[in-house]
Scaffold this motif. Structure first.
Motif, PDB file in Angstrom:
ATOM      1  N   GLY A 227      -3.770  19.940  42.699  1.00 10.08           N
ATOM      2  CA  GLY A 227      -3.189  19.615  40.966  1.00 10.08           C
ATOM      3  C   GLY A 227      -2.199  21.013  40.881  1.00 10.08           C
ATOM      4  N   VAL A 228      -2.864  22.131  40.992  1.00 10.95           N
ATOM      5  CA  VAL A 228      -1.867  23.362  41.197  1.00 10.95           C
ATOM      6  C   VAL A 228      -0.713  23.348  41.782  1.00 10.95           C
ATOM      7  N   ARG A 229      -0.658  22.760  42.425  1.00 11.17           N
ATOM      8  CA  ARG A 229       0.970  22.373  43.175  1.00 11.17           C
ATOM      9  C   ARG A 229       1.307  21.296  42.333  1.00 11.17           C
ATOM     10  N   ILE A 230       1.277  20.506  42.070  1.00 13.64           N
ATOM     11  CA  ILE A 230       2.215  19.669  40.788  1.00 13.64           C
ATOM     12  C   ILE A 230       2.666  20.648  39.719  1.00 13.64           C
ATOM     13  N   ARG A 231       1.176  21.258  39.226  1.00 18.13           N
ATOM     14  CA  ARG A 231       2.303  21.840  38.305  1.00 18.13           C
ATOM     15  C   ARG A 231       2.641  23.155  38.180  1.00 18.13           C
ATOM     16  N   ARG A 232       2.286  23.656  39.275  1.00 17.79           N
ATOM     17  CA  ARG A 232       3.980  24.986  39.222  1.00 17.79           C
ATOM     18  C   ARG A 232       4.848  24.276  40.217  1.00 17.79           C
ATOM     19  N   HIS A 233       5.351  22.969  40.558  1.00 15.97           N
ATOM     20  CA  HIS A 233       6.556  22.592  40.631  1.00 15.97           C
ATOM     21  C   HIS A 233       7.300  22.188  39.139  1.00 15.97           C
ATOM     22  N   ILE A 234       6.297  21.080  38.333  1.00 17.84           N
ATOM     23  CA  ILE A 234       6.998  21.022  37.121  1.00 17.84           C
ATOM     24  C   ILE A 234       7.444  22.333  36.336  1.00 17.84           C
ATOM     25  N   MET A 235       6.758  23.700  36.123  1.00 21.98           N
ATOM     26  CA  MET A 235       7.241  24.517  35.215  1.00 21.98           C
ATOM     27  C   MET A 235       8.482  25.491  35.824  1.00 21.98           C
ATOM     28  N   THR A 236       8.490  25.364  37.713  1.00 22.66           N
ATOM     29  CA  THR A 236       9.284  25.613  38.220  1.00 22.66           C
ATOM     30  C   THR A 236      10.756  25.570  38.268  1.00 22.66           C
ATOM     31  N   THR A 237      10.708  23.723  37.572  1.00 23.16           N
ATOM     32  CA  THR A 237      11.902  23.143  37.822  1.00 23.16           C
ATOM     33  C   THR A 237      12.636  24.052  36.781  1.00 23.16           C
ATOM     34  N   PRO A 238      14.222  24.582  37.348  1.00 24.81           N
ATOM     35  CA  PRO A 238      15.287  24.762  36.186  1.00 24.81           C
ATOM     36  C   PRO A 238      15.513  23.347  35.033  1.00 24.81           C
ATOM     37  N   ALA A 239      15.297  24.280  34.009  1.00 29.80           N
ATOM     38  CA  ALA A 239      15.687  24.250  32.793  1.00 29.80           C
ATOM     39  C   ALA A 239      17.080  23.117  32.719  1.00 29.80           C
ATOM     40  N   HIS A 240      16.545  21.727  31.584  1.00 32.72           N
ATOM     41  CA  HIS A 240      17.337  20.921  31.584  1.00 32.72           C
ATOM     42  C   HIS A 240      18.527  20.758  30.418  1.00 32.72           C
ATOM     43  N   ALA A 241      19.551  19.910  30.847  1.00 31.28           N
ATOM     44  CA  ALA A 241      20.311  19.698  29.879  1.00 31.28           C
ATOM     45  C   ALA A 241      19.718  19.929  28.019  1.00 31.28           C
ATOM     46  N   GLY A 242      18.553  18.510  28.313  1.00 27.37           N
ATOM     47  CA  GLY A 242      18.641  17.849  27.324  1.00 27.37           C
ATOM     48  C   GLY A 242      17.005  18.720  26.696  1.00 27.37           C
ATOM     49  N   ARG A 243      16.717  19.755  26.759  1.00 30.73           N
ATOM     50  CA  ARG A 243      15.751  20.365  26.608  1.00 30.73           C
ATOM     51  C   ARG A 243      16.093  21.095  25.408  1.00 30.73           C
ATOM     52  N   MET A 244      14.535  21.340  24.344  1.00 35.01           N
ATOM     53  CA  MET A 244      15.594  21.651  23.118  1.00 35.01           C
ATOM     54  C   MET A 244      14.530  22.699  22.936  1.00 35.01           C
ATOM     55  N   LEU A 245      14.533  24.583  21.861  1.00 35.25           N
ATOM     56  CA  LEU A 245      14.230  24.628  21.551  1.00 35.25           C
ATOM     57  C   LEU A 245      14.376  24.986  20.192  1.00 35.25           C
ATOM     58  N   PHE A 246      12.659  25.212  19.923  1.00 39.42           N
ATOM     59  CA  PHE A 246      12.388  25.544  18.059  1.00 39.42           C
ATOM     60  C   PHE A 246      11.683  27.335  18.331  1.00 39.42           C
ATOM     61  N   VAL A 247      12.532  27.820  17.258  1.00 36.14           N
ATOM     62  CA  VAL A 247      11.708  29.730  16.947  1.00 36.14           C
ATOM     63  C   VAL A 247      11.409  29.476  15.562  1.00 36.14           C
ATOM     64  N   ASN A 248       9.921  29.187  15.513  1.00 38.11           N
ATOM     65  CA  ASN A 248       9.959  29.274  13.912  1.00 38.11           C
ATOM     66  C   ASN A 248      10.008  30.809  13.305  1.00 38.11           C
ATOM     67  N   MET A 249      10.203  30.587  12.176  1.00 35.99           N
ATOM     68  CA  MET A 249       9.526  32.479  12.100  1.00 35.99           C
ATOM     69  C   MET A 249       9.624  31.999  10.175  1.00 35.99           C
ATOM     70  N   PRO A 250       8.336  33.445   9.642  1.00 32.01           N
ATOM     71  CA  PRO A 250       8.599  33.360   8.231  1.00 32.01           C
ATOM     72  C   PRO A 250       9.324  34.050   7.471  1.00 32.01           C
ATOM     73  N   VAL A 251       9.619  33.815   6.479  1.00 34.53           N
ATOM     74  CA  VAL A 251      10.871  33.863   5.689  1.00 34.53           C
ATOM     75  C   VAL A 251       9.551  34.172   4.119  1.00 34.53           C
TER      76      VAL A 251
END
Length: 202
Positions: A50-74
């Protein structure tokens, strides 16, 4: 070694994934899911898989379709929209209303400007004041050295304050400012092809 440890193949992996997901159906395999998997008394070798699976997923290079949302208070969403609009940013009306403004900063990257009350609905801890406590530092790139100055001067003209002096490393140039709520922003330009090589540094 038990059977699952000996049969480290597709079917074994599939079984571990299903077991981990059954332990935490709201998450993909990760630290939390793997910890629950271990706590339920499964075999050590299954836990390692299970740990090996998790590490494989988490270390895969970022794919082009990944979205990033940064939330900040104003303090005032409309005021912040006017400030960042003056720097050249636009807003996605599909994810914007009176309490939030979605500001695209890249093809798949967005800054969510949230009113403090809306931000507090998502935060699990007290919301700090960016004028007295550093929450995070934000940096975005532009297309040229001249554009760095243009954007920062626009920010200062719209009520922002300069954070520090210019940083000029030849291949990289940056300036920083605080926005109307005290969040720190850096505007940078970089030419990776002009970065010093190890031979030049020595």
């Amino acid at each position: 070694m038990d059977a699952i440890g000996e049969q480290f193949g597709f079917h074994a992996l599939h079984g571990v994934i299903q077991s981990v997901r059954s332990a935490d159906r709201n998450a993909e395999p990760g630290f939390g899911a793997a910890d629950e998997f271990w706590a339920e008394g499964r075999s050590a070798s299954a836990y390692v898989i299970g740990v090996r699976i998790r590490r494989h997923i988490m270390t895969t290079p970022a794919h082009a379709g990944r979205m990033l949302f940064v939330n900040m208070p104003v303090a005032d969403v409309e005021r912040s929209r006017g400030f960042f609009g003056g720097l050249g940013f636009g807003f996605d009306p599909r994810f914007s209303d009176g309490s939030a403004a979605c500001m695209p900063v890249g093809e798949q990257a967005f800054v969510m400007l949230l009113g403090r009350e809306k931000f507090a609905e998502f935060a699990k801890l007290p919301v700090a004041d960016a004028r007295t406590h550093t929450l995070a530092l934000y940096c975005f790139s532009v297309g040229s050295r001249a554009e760095v100055d243009t954007v920062v001067e626009a920010a200062l003209g719209a009520g922002g304050t300069e954070a520090d002096g210019p940083e000029d490393h030849g291949f990289m140039y940056a300036r920083s400012f605080y926005d109307l709520d005290g969040h720190g922003w850096q505007v940078m330009w970089m030419d990776p092809s002009a970065m010093p090589t190890e031979d030049a540094a020595s």
